[in-house]
Design an enzyme around this catalytic site. Structure first.
Site, PDB file in Angstrom:
ATOM      1  N   ASP A  37       0.835  -1.200   0.000  1.00 31.77           N
ATOM      2  CA  ASP A  37       0.000   0.000   0.000  1.00 31.77           C
ATOM      3  C   ASP A  37       0.874   1.256   0.000  1.00 31.77           C
ATOM      4  O   ASP A  37       0.638   2.201  -0.758  1.00 31.77           O
ATOM      5  CB  ASP A  37      -0.917  -0.022   1.222  1.00 31.77           C
ATOM      6  N   GLU A 109      -1.552  -5.090  -4.120  1.00 26.73           N
ATOM      7  CA  GLU A 109      -0.608  -4.393  -3.251  1.00 26.73           C
ATOM      8  C   GLU A 109       0.437  -5.358  -2.698  1.00 26.73           C
ATOM      9  O   GLU A 109       1.620  -5.017  -2.597  1.00 26.73           O
ATOM     10  CB  GLU A 109      -1.360  -3.714  -2.108  1.00 26.73           C
TER      11      GLU A 109
END
EC number: 3.1.26.3
Length: 218
Positions: A37, A109
């Site tokens: 992320d 991610e």
């Protein structure tokens, strides 16, 4: 898989972990998702900062938010065909978890983090940027549409009206498939709208969008 990701793993176990959902047991991709992320936000922010030298902070922030939101990441994951490779537990497999935006975005991610750990940041950026290029090119140069909550607030403030209020009405579903139901309310009770989504913010955005649609046609 290496061709689609534009990266050949020296340590394939990293990719395997990145594609293992928590419902399938440990080790899973949650820690990689955390790192990924941050990496995705950095890579996208760096690209926007370089390409839009005259854009202000607000414009850059909105553009980044549009590019890294869950639905956008899930769309990239689908293009990379990650869904077929995600390892899920029996419950998630039965409920079609490989098609769910949240699971696809998290896996993407995690894959970004796996590439970084496998080969370093430069290699990670080189692999990841082509995934976002079409999305960046599709944005109006130097501009990014404001999200519905921001647009609704500005619409109301422009008419000297109070900010909208959001209320959580209901939360249902298991931890891995949570659904949030919220209402968006203004000073006009007739304009209140409800919406649901897999995340609180997503539900609020959809409710705000519905209120905006009514205001614009009123």
């Amino acid at each position: 898989m290496a061709d689609r990701l534009q990266h050949a793993f020296r340590h394939p176990e990293l990719l395997q972990q990145a594609l293992r959902h928590r419902s399938a047991g440990a080790p899973n991709n949650e820690r990689l998702e955390f790192l990924g992320d941050a990496l995705v936000n950095l890579i996208v922010a760096e690209a926007l900062h370089a390409r839009w030298p005259k854009a202000d902070e607000g414009t850059l922030t909105r553009a980044r938010a549009a590019l890294v939101r869950e639905s956008a990441l899930a769309g990239i994951a689908r293009e990379l065909q990650l869904g077929d490779r995600i390892e899920l537990g029996p419950g998630e497999l039965k409920s079609g978890g490989h098609r769910r935006d949240s699971i696809l975005a998290d896996a993407l991610e995690a894959v970004v983090a796996a590439i970084h750990l496998d080969a370093g940041f430069d290699a990670c950026r080189a692999a990841v940027m082509p995934w976002f290029e079409p999305l960046i090119e599709a944005l109006p140069t130097g501009k990014a549409e404001k999200d519905p909550k921001t647009r609704l607030q500005e619409w109301l403030q422009g008419r000297q009206l109070p900010r909208p209020a959001y209320r959580l009405l209901e939360t249902r579903g298991d931890d891995h498939a949570r659904v949030f139901v919220v209402s968006c309310e203004t000073t006009d009770p007739e304009l209140a709208e409800q919406a649901e989504g897999p995340a609180l913010r997503a539900a609020e955005q959809l409710a705000a969008e519905r209120v905006l649609a009514r205001l614009e046609t009123k």
